[in-house]
Write a protein that holds these residues in place. Structure first.
Motif, mmCIF file in Angstrom:
data_model
loop_
_atom_site.group_PDB
_atom_site.id
_atom_site.type_symbol
_atom_site.label_atom_id
_atom_site.label_comp_id
_atom_site.label_asym_id
_atom_site.label_seq_id
_atom_site.Cartn_x
_atom_site.Cartn_y
_atom_site.Cartn_z
ATOM 1 N N GLY A 1 -32.576 -39.117 -7.333
ATOM 2 C CA GLY A 1 -31.316 -39.716 -6.715
ATOM 3 C C GLY A 1 -30.438 -39.909 -7.728
ATOM 4 N N VAL A 2 -30.815 -40.500 -9.091
ATOM 5 C CA VAL A 2 -30.129 -40.856 -10.006
ATOM 6 C C VAL A 2 -29.402 -39.504 -10.634
ATOM 7 C CG1 VAL A 2 -30.127 -41.814 -12.546
ATOM 8 C CG2 VAL A 2 -31.541 -42.759 -10.886
ATOM 9 N N ARG B 1 -28.469 -36.915 -8.897
ATOM 10 C CA ARG B 1 -27.733 -36.164 -7.988
ATOM 11 C C ARG B 1 -26.179 -37.073 -8.229
ATOM 12 N NH1 ARG B 1 -32.231 -36.348 -4.577
ATOM 13 N NH2 ARG B 1 -32.758 -33.936 -4.256
ATOM 14 N N THR B 2 -26.176 -38.334 -8.541
ATOM 15 C CA THR B 2 -24.956 -39.051 -8.984
ATOM 16 C C THR B 2 -24.413 -38.582 -10.068
ATOM 17 O OG1 THR B 2 -26.069 -40.699 -10.428
ATOM 18 C CG2 THR B 2 -26.060 -41.193 -8.130
ATOM 19 N N PHE B 3 -24.876 -37.582 -10.911
ATOM 20 C CA PHE B 3 -24.221 -36.995 -11.907
ATOM 21 C C PHE B 3 -23.974 -35.640 -11.617
ATOM 22 C CE2 PHE B 3 -26.324 -40.583 -13.960
ATOM 23 C CZ PHE B 3 -25.279 -41.088 -14.722
#
Length: 418
Positions: free
Chosen positions: A154-155, A157-159
């Protein structure tokens, strides 16, 4: 923990150190193992390679199980080290300091530096056996790995990073060249050069015999001149044309007419009857593509034509093969190069000399991405017909014009590169 003996604690510490070293080594080995060799070993049925390949399909899960095992082991190692230090030194303020130093040194040397260095030096020796352990371990603790990876992904995918992206990629042409050059004794030097030459194959017009240098039979020429050409030509295949090279009637194999030369009735019509249909090559066709076309069409010679159908030159199968394996021809003209060494270390070079051939023979580095001859290179640079005595610098090579004609440069002097 008081009822546990010191010997049991030491044994537990050694086991934990081994586990921690295993996870550290496995991480480096699996991440650095050669992917292309891994694919090869997988194809030939190597079991360890198959398991490693399966794990590397999802590197996020592989790293997750390794880090979970490593962190859990290191946490337990720190706890037991502290307990052991207290059992030996007592509950003093210095005990925690000593335990911290010991833990730091043990983790640094025995569970990080040494195993990771070993794994980096011999990745296959570590990666394949490790896969036998990590694969069932991943299945065993998969729910935990799935939860942890879900949060980590999830972290990512934010990038804009997808964990499903393949960890492998194709090699660029420059990387392939590097692999070939660094193959060393694994590939003989001559084979390395052939592989590099194959990668350098460009367009047919880069190696073609220019239109004005094509040797052929003009059917409008005197019959005695035609016979003389047939008996003295160093080429086995000659184009037949009528009046102009653009009007090609066929390609004649000299071998097919040798038995006819003594026949008094042998004439122009017999030449045409024995000739094969000409084979045309569109301008811009790559050499590797043309090599395949020659193979499919069972041809050995082709005429390069431009978008208007005019003939620009001639390419033979031998020309392409020489680009790969080097010169092997017995062509008499090859014994008369267009380069003449001078006492002052300069070279007189004919304007019609092919730049690629010069670079190969003289180990020069003249540009090959434009004109194919020295004459074309000079005219492109000056954009006019120069006078004798004109000097210029191309690719750090001092060039002096020695002789010119009305529309071309006939001879130049090339000095050593600056």
């Amino acid at each position: 923990m008081d009822e546990v003996s010191l010997s049991a604690l030491f044994i537990a510490l050694i086991v934990l150190i081994i586990f921690s070293a295993f996870f550290s080594a496995a991480e480096i080995a699996l991440m650095t193992v050669d992917r292309y060799r891994l694919r090869h070993l997988t194809k030939v049925g190597h079991r360890g390679a198959k398991r490693a390949q399966s794990l590397l399909k999802r590197p996020d899960r592989l790293i997750g199980v390794i880090l979970l095992g490593s962190n859990f082991t290191n946490a337990l190692l720190s706890t037991l080290t502290t307990v052991t230090a207290i059992r030996i030194l007592g509950e003093q303020e210095s005990t925690i300091v000593v335990a911290t130093i010991v833990i730091a040194l043990v983790i640094l040397i025995f569970t990080d530096l040494a195993p990771k260095t070993l794994a980096a030096l011999h990745p296959e020796r570590i990666a394949f056996p490790s896969a036998y352990v990590l694969e069932p371990l991943l299945k065993l603790i998969y729910p935990v790995v799935w939860i942890v990876n879900g949060m980590a992904n999830g972290v990512l995918r934010t990038f804009g990073v997808s964990p499903q992206e393949s960890a492998t990629r194709t090699l660029s042409s420059e990387e392939i060249r590097m692999v070939i050059n660094e193959a060393g004794a694994m590939i003989p030097r001559s084979h390395q050069q052939m592989l590099l030459n194959i990668m350098d194959l460009e367009k047919g017009e880069d190696i073609m015999t220019p239109r004005n240098e094509i040797i052929g039979i003009d059917l409008e020429d005197d019959w005695n001149n035609i016979l003389d050409l047939l008996t003295t030509s160093q080429h086995t295949r000659l184009p037949l044309y009528r009046g102009d090279i653009n009007n090609v009637m066929g390609i004649l194999h000299v071998r097919n007419i040798l038995h006819k030369l003594t026949d008094a009735a042998f004439n122009h019509e017999d030449l045409i009857a024995l000739a094969h249909e000409p084979y045309y090559i569109p301008e811009g066709t790559s050499l590797n593509g043309q090599l395949l076309n020659f193979q499919r069409q069972k041809r050995r010679i082709g005429l390069v034509v431009d978008e208007y159908g005019d003939i620009n030159g001639l390419v033979t199968l031998e020309d392409i093969l020489e680009e790969i394996v080097g010169e092997f021809t017995t062509d008499i003209s090859a014994a008369s190069p267009d380069v003449y060494a001078q006492k002052d270390n300069s070279f007189l070079v004919s304007g019609s000399a092919n730049i690629r051939d010069l670079n190969r023979a003289m180990h020069w580095h003249l540009p090959v991405d434009g004109p194919r001859t020295i004459n074309g290179l000079v005219l492109e640079y000056l954009e006019s017909i120069p006078s004798p005595g004109t000097s210029l610098l191309i690719a750090n090579y001092p060039i002096e014009i020695v002789q010119t004609a009305e529309n071309s440069v006939k001879m130049v002097r090339i000095l050593p590169r600056l």
